[in-house]
Scaffold this motif. Structure first.
Motif, short mmCIF file in Angstrom:
data_model
loop_
_atom_site.label_atom_id
_atom_site.label_comp_id
_atom_site.label_asym_id
_atom_site.label_seq_id
_atom_site.Cartn_x
_atom_site.Cartn_y
_atom_site.Cartn_z
N LYS A 1 -59.13 -39.05 57.16
CA LYS A 1 -60.20 -37.92 57.27
C LYS A 1 -60.43 -37.69 58.79
O LYS A 1 -60.47 -36.49 59.32
N HIS B 1 -58.71 -44.42 53.58
CA HIS B 1 -58.86 -43.09 53.30
C HIS B 1 -59.89 -42.42 54.28
O HIS B 1 -59.68 -41.16 54.78
N GLN C 1 -56.16 -36.50 50.22
CA GLN C 1 -57.07 -37.09 51.25
C GLN C 1 -57.10 -36.16 52.66
O GLN C 1 -57.93 -36.29 53.57
#
Length: 352
Positions: free
Chosen positions: A192, A188, A217
């Motif tokens: 980003k 995750h 996300q």
């Protein structure tokens, strides 16, 4: 100084409270009272001796945030009250080419791990962040920007830098198509960072129920890797794949998704690869299979500053240290979104 902590005493035993003595300050040391410590899958591997070289008792924890309580007389970068972080290493030879280049993680003599390492000066075994306090050379301490939530910042010191470093090293940016394989604590964050660098990002997941999560996300697309048609449609599409899966998995279907000159970067798996890679997957398209390990100290500071500037944080679930064994079992099941962080107030409360 007497220090309370949680440790494993064997591969079969649960983590339980212990006490040990932290060393006295050396001239370049910083003493830190730990506020938060992230829980990494590597902690489980060491606690359970999955890799066969754990030294017991082992006090895990290498995603540490805390406040400086004292400094050695040669320390110049920090003072009492500063909020600081400590990541996966606490020393290195400091003189090889890697160390002089700020790449201490690749020290030619091997870096000294925050826990289960051997102190270069007194030969003691290092104990990690599941503890009240830690003493570390200032070279291996980083400043935590005020803008960062300190609890959410803790996993940046491992999960964050582990994904940031290869993306930065390989120059990922606008115009690149990046696939992130797996969406746990590392994955995750990979999504980003790749988005923040300007790439078009696709998550590869075995789970249909992570499609909506991945989009939340920041993923532009999601491919369910168990769907043969979706994988076939992805052939020759990606410039980079960031592979965060920490257990054995077949790399061949993913390699097929790379363009010519594409790069598959391993950051999760540190064991022999099974099943065998078909060399034709690499040779016929001049593809590369690469690996990456955390980051050096300058880059670890850089990732914290980058997250503060771009408002990036790790998604965390706060944990009472008394529930650490339950947390390990949940992590094995993938039942955490996406990183446990221990509130060390729960350890101090046990003193009462």
């Amino acid at each position: 100084m007497s220090t309370k902590a949680f440790a494993a005493h064997s591969a079969e035993s649960p983590l339980e409270p212990i006490s040990f003595d932290r060393r006295e300050l050396r001239p370049d040391d910083v003493a830190i009272e730990i506020e938060y410590c992230g829980v990494c899958h590597t902690d489980i591997h060491f606690a359970q001796n999955d890799w066969g070289f754990t030294r017991y008792p082992v006090v895990p924890g290498h995603e540490i945030i805390g406040r400086v309580t004292a400094v050695g007389d040669k320390v110049t970068a920090y003072r009492e009250g500063d909020r600081v972080g400590v990541g996966c290493m606490v020393d290195s030879c400091r003189s090889c080419n890697a160390c002089e280049s700020g790449l201490e993680q690749y020290c030619s003599e091997g870096n000294t791990a925050t826990y289960n390492g051997i102190d270069r000066y007194d030969g003691s075994i290092t104990f990690g962040g599941y503890s009240e306090r830690i003493v570390v050379s200032e070279r291996f301490v980083v400043n935590v920007p005020d803008k960062l939530d300190p609890a959410a910042a803790a996993p940046l010191l491992c999960a964050g830098i582990t994904t940031y470093s290869p993306l930065r090293h390989f120059g990922i940016g606008a115009g690149h198509k990046v696939g992130v394989i797996g969406m746990g604590g590392l994955g995750h964050m990979g999504i980003k960072f790749a988005k923040a660098f300007g790439a078009e990002v696709t998550l590869f997941t075995r789970s249909e129920n992570k499609v909506a999560e991945a989009r939340n996300q920041g993923a532009d697309h999601v491919i369910v890797s168990t769907d043969r048609e979706q994988m076939q449609a992805a052939a020759d599409q990606f410039d980079f794949l960031l592979d965060t899966i920490p257990v054995q998995h077949d790399l061949n279907p993913y390699l097929n998704c790379l363009k010519y000159d594409g790069t598959h970067i391993l950051v999760g798996l540190v064991e022999p690869i099974e099943p065998t890679i078909h060399a034709g997957q690499l040779v016929m398209k001049r593809r590369r299979l690469a690996g990456s390990l955390i980051g050096g100290m300058p880059e670890t500071q850089e990732v914290l500053d980058f997250c503060a500037e771009h408002d990036i944080r790790c998604d965390v679930e706060m944990l009472d240290i008394r529930n650490i064994n339950e947390a390990y079992e949940r992590m094995k099941r993938g039942d955490v979104k996406y990183r446990f962080v221990i509130d060390m107030a729960s350890l101090r409360d046990m003193e009462a």
